[in-house]
Design an enzyme around this catalytic site. Structure first.
Site, PDB file in Angstrom:
ATOM      1  N   ASP A 246       0.906  -1.149   0.000  1.00 34.67           N
ATOM      2  CA  ASP A 246       0.000   0.000   0.000  1.00 34.67           C
ATOM      3  C   ASP A 246       0.944   1.198   0.000  1.00 34.67           C
ATOM      4  O   ASP A 246       1.502   1.546   1.042  1.00 34.67           O
ATOM      5  CB  ASP A 246      -0.882   0.016   1.251  1.00 34.67           C
ATOM      6  N   HIS A 247       1.150   1.793  -1.150  1.00 32.22           N
ATOM      7  CA  HIS A 247       2.269   2.739  -1.240  1.00 32.22           C
ATOM      8  C   HIS A 247       2.063   3.971  -0.351  1.00 32.22           C
ATOM      9  O   HIS A 247       3.018   4.667  -0.040  1.00 32.22           O
ATOM     10  CB  HIS A 247       2.591   3.107  -2.693  1.00 32.22           C
TER      11      HIS A 247
ATOM     12  N   HIS B  12      -5.659   2.894   0.699  1.00 29.89           N
ATOM     13  CA  HIS B  12      -5.016   4.115   1.200  1.00 29.89           C
ATOM     14  C   HIS B  12      -5.857   4.839   2.258  1.00 29.89           C
ATOM     15  O   HIS B  12      -5.363   5.216   3.312  1.00 29.89           O
ATOM     16  CB  HIS B  12      -4.740   5.106   0.061  1.00 29.89           C
TER      17      HIS B  12
HETATM   18  C1  BG6 Z   1      -2.823   4.480  -6.832  1.00 31.33           C
HETATM   19  C2  BG6 Z   1      -4.120   4.432  -7.585  1.00 31.33           C
HETATM   20  O1  BG6 Z   1      -2.824   3.536  -5.786  1.00 31.33           O
HETATM   21  O2  BG6 Z   1      -2.629   5.766  -6.278  1.00 31.33           O
HETATM   22  C3  BG6 Z   1      -4.171   5.512  -8.633  1.00 31.33           C
HETATM   23  O3  BG6 Z   1      -4.259   3.172  -8.203  1.00 31.33           O
HETATM   24  C4  BG6 Z   1      -3.836   6.852  -8.048  1.00 31.33           C
HETATM   25  O4  BG6 Z   1      -5.448   5.542  -9.255  1.00 31.33           O
HETATM   26  C5  BG6 Z   1      -2.546   6.777  -7.262  1.00 31.33           C
HETATM   27  O5  BG6 Z   1      -3.700   7.785  -9.112  1.00 31.33           O
HETATM   28  C6  BG6 Z   1      -2.234   8.081  -6.571  1.00 31.33           C
HETATM   29  O6  BG6 Z   1      -1.021   7.970  -5.890  1.00 31.33           O
HETATM   30  P1  BG6 Z   1      -0.297   9.257  -5.324  1.00 31.33           P
HETATM   31  O7  BG6 Z   1       0.893   8.717  -4.608  1.00 31.33           O
HETATM   32  O8  BG6 Z   1       0.026  10.120  -6.502  1.00 31.33           O
HETATM   33  O9  BG6 Z   1      -1.282   9.911  -4.407  1.00 31.33           O
END
Ligand code: BG6
Length: 506
Positions: free
Chosen positions: A197-198, A260
């Site tokens: 979950d980045h 997230h």
């Molecule tokens: C990803 C989603 O997990 O997070 C994308 O699949 C989204 O749809 C992205 O655009 C957004 O990541 P960040 O780090 O730019 O907020």
């Protein structure tokens, strides 16, 4: 100065912890995620000296390509996406460890080539049989790849380690997540499974815990006595771009709320963990997710919608249904909002409002804790006409920081009180740019360090919250729309208005 910067990866401040001998195999190396995030992150880690000298990266993809073209593609991706400066000698170090295996994921010959390639790498580069398998493919391929890893003897190797990294979405509902978890646990021991979950790799998300538990002044008011409600917003100004294949049928709730936003909610709401090890953190997050209740009245406390044509960045943009490869009758939501209540003593009666959407007014992710009004105000009603509720806003991105919003006297003879902001900005306080989430997470995989990866229980609990909402939306025949460049559908505003509240305009 750098040594004192608390935003730096702790491993950099102490003696940097360098991953031991190992390689990473990326399935789906030609995909968008690998190109934009994974490859630049691996270069950045090389540049920071955190990967071992013989580190190898093996790209595995269905389309065959020559090693020369592969290296050149990786170079382009790194140049376009790396955070740290380009250095030719670092690139040469990275390029020396690049390998490519092409072939269908369901053919034994491709896998035999991969097995041979890994043996060669162990011999040539001393990777010692330690290999991480990163699944950055469409989720439909996860089961097949996991089964093949087992079949070809890649999931275990005596004293060496084997780890598997799974990108989201982790299933599309509780049942499918449970099936995937069962499959994984049949092949890999629990401690060798890393679910990405980045958001958990973002510095500002980790700072939620620092903010809450390193300071004495916020925790005493962090409860239903003082907090009126919490708003968690993940707004993006982009549309779905070329990701129709991934996004349609998935939608905003599965794409970013299941993971997230519910993780953010758990970090904001959880009790203090016994320590910051993986086990203690997960236990506390799980308690929140287990006590979080999906909305009782789906019709009143959820909203979902699709973007229609409108404006983004000064340009006219098409609606979701006009995007390339989107079926004309798609009902996938690009905006989702819902009210969640957490049935604990600390949070009873404090709604958490979650919203996420594409093609909104601007890109911003934030957590706003909105406090109750003072029980009594010794001012005339005209004096406080423009006074809102105190709030504490944790800005996750892009303008990372924390804002406290409170009332102050407007200069002049009258006692007029208006909201003002007190601001902390990371950019102003720390000199060093934060590592990208994927840098942190890839390094943690290679070190076998699990706190930032959701455990299967968290994933399943999150689906339990979301499943009834998604099932309700599936039964709704029509889907609302909102013009691109606005802050979402009217139904989302109504949802909060029913509770006597309004969304923040970040
Ligand atoms: C990803 C989603 O997990 O997070 C994308 O699949 C989204 O749809 C992205 O655009 C957004 O990541 P960040 O780090 O730019 O907020």
């Amino acid at each position: 100065m750098i040594a004192n910067n608390p935003l730096r990866d702790p491993r950099d401040r102490r003696l940097p912890q360098i991953a031991g001998p190992c390689s990473i195999v990326i399935f789906g190396i030609t995909g968008d995620l690998a190109r934009r995030k994974l490859l630049p992150a691996i270069y950045d880690l090389t540049n920071r000296g955190l990967l071992p000298p013989g580190f190898a990266l093996i790209g595995f993809a269905r389309h065959d390509t020559s090693i020369k073209d592969f290296v050149s593609d990786v170079r382009d991706a790194v140049k376009a996406g790396a955070r740290t400066p380009w250095r030719e000698n670092i690139w040469k170090q990275m390029a020396a460890g690049l390998r490519f295996v092409g072939g269908a994921f369901d053919e034994d010959e491709s896998w035999e080539r991969l097995v041979t390639r890994l043996q060669e790498i162990d011999d040539e580069r001393g990777t010692g049989g330690n290999h991480a398998f990163y699944l950055s493919t469409p989720p439909t391929l996860f089961p097949m790849i996991i089964a093949r890893l087992k079949k070809h003897g890649l999931a275990e190797a005596g004293n060496a380690w084997r780890r598997v990294v799974i990108e989201k979405p982790f299933g599309h509902n509780l049942n499918s997540a449970q099936e995937l978890n069962a499959l994984l646990s049949d092949v890999f021991p629990r401690e060798n499974v890393f679910r990405i979950d980045h958001y958990l790799g973002k510095e500002t998300v980790q700072n939620i815990l620092a903010f809450r538990f390193a300071n004495g002044m916020f925790e005493p008011i962090w409860n239903s006595n003082y907090v009126d409600h919490v708003q968690i917003t993940m707004a993006e100004d982009i549309g779905i771009g070329s990701r129709a294949g991934y996004y349609d049928g998935i939608g905003a709730a599965r794409d970013v709320i299941q993971n997230h936003l519910l993780q953010l909610m758990a970090l904001v709401a959880m009790e203090e963990p016994v320590s910051f090890n993986a086990y203690s953190l997960r236990i506390e997050k799980q308690k929140i997710l287990a006590n979080a209740r999906p909305p009782e009245r789906m019709d009143l406390h959820t909203a979902h919608a699709q973007y229609a044509e409108g404006w983004a960045g000064g340009e006219e943009v098409p609606g979701y249904l006009q995007e390339q490869d989107i079926p004309a009758d798609s009902t996938t939501e690009t905006f989702a909002a819902m009210r969640i209540d957490i049935a604990t003593r600390r949070w009873a009666g404090v709604p958490f409002y979650l919203r996420a959407g594409k093609r909104l007014g601007r890109r911003v992710t934030e957590v706003a804790v909105v406090f109750k009004r003072a029980p009594h105000q010794p001012f005339g009603s005209n004096d406080v006409e423009e006074l809102g509720q105190n709030s504490l806003v944790m800005r996750i991105q892009p303008d990372e920081g924390v804002t406290l919003r409170f009332g102050a006297k407007v200069p002049g003879t009258a006692m007029e009180i208006r909201d003002v902001n007190m601001d902390f900005a990371y950019g102003g306080a720390f000199v060093e740019s934060s590592p990208e989430a994927y840098e942190r997470l890839i390094l943690d995989v290679l070190l076998g360090d699990p706190p930032l990866f959701p455990q299967l229980e968290e994933v399943e609990l999150a689906w339990k919250i979301l499943d009834p909402v998604i099932e309700y939306w599936a039964r709704c025949k029509n889907i609302d729309t909102y013009p691109s460049g606005t802050w979402g559908p009217v139904s989302a505003d109504k949802m909060l208005a029913r509770d006597g509240r309004v969304w923040r305009r970040p």
